[in-house]
Structure formats: structure tokens, C-alpha cells
Design an enzyme around this catalytic site. Structure first.
Site, short mmCIF file in Angstrom:
data_model
loop_
_atom_site.label_atom_id
_atom_site.label_comp_id
_atom_site.label_asym_id
_atom_site.label_seq_id
_atom_site.Cartn_x
_atom_site.Cartn_y
_atom_site.Cartn_z
CD GLU A 64 -2.79 1.25 2.42
OE1 GLU A 64 -3.04 2.40 2.84
OE2 GLU A 64 -3.18 0.22 2.99
CG HIS A 79 -0.98 5.71 -0.98
ND1 HIS A 79 -1.96 4.92 -1.53
CD2 HIS A 79 -1.05 5.53 0.36
CE1 HIS A 79 -2.60 4.30 -0.56
NE2 HIS A 79 -2.07 4.63 0.59
CG HIS A 96 -7.08 3.15 1.01
ND1 HIS A 96 -7.63 4.25 1.64
CD2 HIS A 96 -5.77 3.14 1.34
CE1 HIS A 96 -6.69 4.88 2.32
NE2 HIS A 96 -5.55 4.23 2.17
CG ASP A 142 -0.65 4.31 4.56
OD1 ASP A 142 -0.86 4.64 3.38
OD2 ASP A 142 -1.36 4.71 5.50
#
Length: 317
Positions: free
Chosen positions: A7, A9, A155, A280
């Protein structure tokens, strides 16, 4: 030990400007890191000992656009991500962004992303204009994911306005946003989304569909026995119990959680084969997450599963 993070981004500044988009107050503080997909990001990964990032754009800011605009921006984001992955195929993979207000187009964009751009799945940010993934209108997307054999990463997304006003209003803007988002609301919203899909029979219709959620399971591991006891009798016509469905169709990632208690709970509830590592990035610290992974109180075999073996089986197999 190889490490794959799921995950992680990004958001190209050029697309942000050309499409006239706003990342929002929280993500705007990370705009430079979201835009960095070259040597700077690789340096962060190298320092942490992370071999591969599976990239995803912050699709929440385009997900609810009207269909034509959502389709155009999603396609541009996917094309930009594909360029990044192509430059560093041994370090980056990608999740597709989809125009959720146009489900048929979204299904085709998922197909294009996987078959033409080499992506390993898609990421969806919560409900879209009040539509959850149990709604019949999104079945083309789910059917395409199942047919392609790729997972959907669900998400958390912000709650609808009515829910926000009922549960999270009455405080200063930052506190309300924190309660509605990463401080609590995101996680309960995402867990509820998953349970809606289960009780609605989504995984009865699409038994091979695989779903991923982050943040050590969004609270589902802690509540799993209670969920099984309370909900399974209500869906007794399904082929499997609620708990069996979750353990068969759901995967968890560690994103943002770097302590032993939630990890051990997730392991006991779901087993080591269903948990994958995530950071993250850039909203969490890569070094801290990778350090926790390497020193967590689990067996060496389970550590390897979380670090890379489960990711290779689910995404790269």
C-alpha cells in the site's frame, strides 16, 4: 529477506495541476513525496530494505467525479504509473485506478491495466456516491477482477456526509477529520464495507474474487468470532459461514500498524497465509515498518510469508 510493500501511494504533480485536482489538507502535506517516483523514493526503499513497492494513486480524489472526467483522469493516472513501473520493473508494480461512477468503463480500465499495462490488481477507496461494492451496478468490475485473477485492494474512504454529520461533527475541523478518517472512521467504514459484501452474497456470486484491506484488517480480526456468531445465522443460505468467507476471500496488510498486539491478533484470527506487509508510504515511515517486520515476535517462516511469499503468491504468481 526480500520485502514487498503493498500500500504505497503516489500522485503525479503534473496530473494534479493539469486536471485541477486538490489532494486535500492531509495529503497535500505529502505532495512532494507522492510525486517522487524516482531516485528519491528508491532511496527511501533502500534505506528500509524494501525491494518492491506496489504503487497506487490516491484515487479517492477522482473516484466520485462524473463518469467522463473520472474515466479520463483515471486513464491518465494509469498511463503515468505504467511509465514508472516500466522504468523500474524490478522495484515497482502497480494497482489500477478506476472510474467508479462508470462501472462498465471501470471494468474495461481494469482489464487494460492488467492485460496491457501489467498491473497486479486495482485499488478502490471506499464507497462511491453512496454505492458500496455489494451494489449490483459494480458487478462488472468484480466479475472482471475474478476473471483476470487479480485482487481488489479496498482502501478506506470517508463516510457519506450524513454519517459524518451524525457521528463526527461537533468538534474543530481537524478533530472531526481525524475521527472520521485515520483516527477511527476509515477503519470502521472499511470493515463495514467488507461485511456488506459478505452478507450480500458477493463472494457467493464471485467465489474466486480476492479482496485486500489494510491497517491490520480494519478491526475485523478482533471482532471475527463475534461477527461469526451474530451474522452467520442470518445468512445461513450461503455455502460458507461469514468467518469462512472472510478467511477464504480476504487478505490483510500491516499498513500503518507497527506493534505486536494487532499483528498477533490478525495471525490468530486469519493465519499467516492471509497477511501481507505494507508501509502506507508516504503517510507512514518505511524504516519503522520494515524494522518492526524484521523483529516482530513471529516465526521465521511466518515472517517470510508476510514479507514477500504471500505477495508473490497473490500478485505475482
Amino acid at each position: 529477506m526480500k520485502v514487498v510493500a503493498l500500500e504505497e501511494h503516489m500522485f503525479p504533480r503534473e496530473v494534479l495541476v493539469s486536471a485541477g485536482l486538490d489532494l486535500g489538507s492531509r495529503a497535500s502535506r505529502r505532495a512532494a513525496e507522492l510525486d517522487e517516483v524516482g531516485e528519491g523514493r528508491l532511496a527511501v526503499m533502500d534505506e528500509a530494505g524494501i525491494d518492491v513497492q506496489v504503487l497506487s494513486t490516491l484515487g479517492n480524489i477522482v473516484q466520485e467525479f462524473e463518469p467522463e472526467r473520472a474515466s479520463s483522469v483515471s486513464r491518465e493516472l494509469n498511463d503515468r504509473m505504467a511509465v514508472v513501473v516500466t522504468k523500474h520493473p524490478d522495484r515497482f508494480r502497480g494497482f489500477a485506478t478506476m472510474p467508479m461512477t462508470a462501472p462498465e468503463v471501470a471494468a474495461d480500465e481494469l482489464r487494460r491495466g492488467v492485460e496491457e499495462l501489467g498491473f497486479v490488481g486495482a485499488m478502490i477507496h471506499g464507497q462511491t456516491q453512496g454505492v458500496f461494492l455489494d451494489d449490483p451496478s459494480v458487478q462488472p468490475i468484480l466479475a472482471t477482477a475474478e476473471r483476470l485473477g487479480v485482487p481488489i485492494y479496498l482502501h478506506p474512504g470517508l463516510p457519506p456526509a450524513a454519517v459524518h454529520d451524525a457521528y463526527y461533527a461537533g468538534f474543530g475541523p481537524e478533530i472531526s477529520a481525524g475521527l472520521a478518517g485515520a483516527g477511527w472512521g476509515w477503519h470502521s467504514e472499511c470493515a463495514l464495507h467488507v461485511l456488506r459484501m459478505v452478507v450480500a452474497g458477493v463472494f457467493e456470486r464471485f467465489p474466486e474474487l480476492q479482496l485486500i484491506v489494510g491497517h491490520m484488517g480494519e478491526g475485523l480480526p478482533f471482532h471475527l468470532d463475534r461477527i461469526e456468531t451474530m451474522l452467520t445465522p442470518l445468512v445461513g443460505h450461503h455455502d460458507r459461514t461469514v468467518g469462512e468467507t472472510l478467511r477464504n476471500n480476504l487478505h490483510l496488510t500491516t499498513s500503518g500498524y507497527n506493534t505486536a498486539t494487532p499483528l498477533l491478533c490478525a495471525l490468530l484470527a486469519f493465519g499467516a497465509d492471509r497477511i501481507l506487509f505494507s508501509v502506507d508510504h508516504p503517510f507512514a515511515d518505511s524504516v519503522a515498518a520494515a524494522t518492526f517486520l524484521r523483529h516482530a515476535p513471529i516465526s521465521g517462516a511466518d515472517r517470510e510469508k508476510l514479507a514477500y511469499r504471500n505477495a508473490e503468491s497473490l500478485l505475482f504468481g
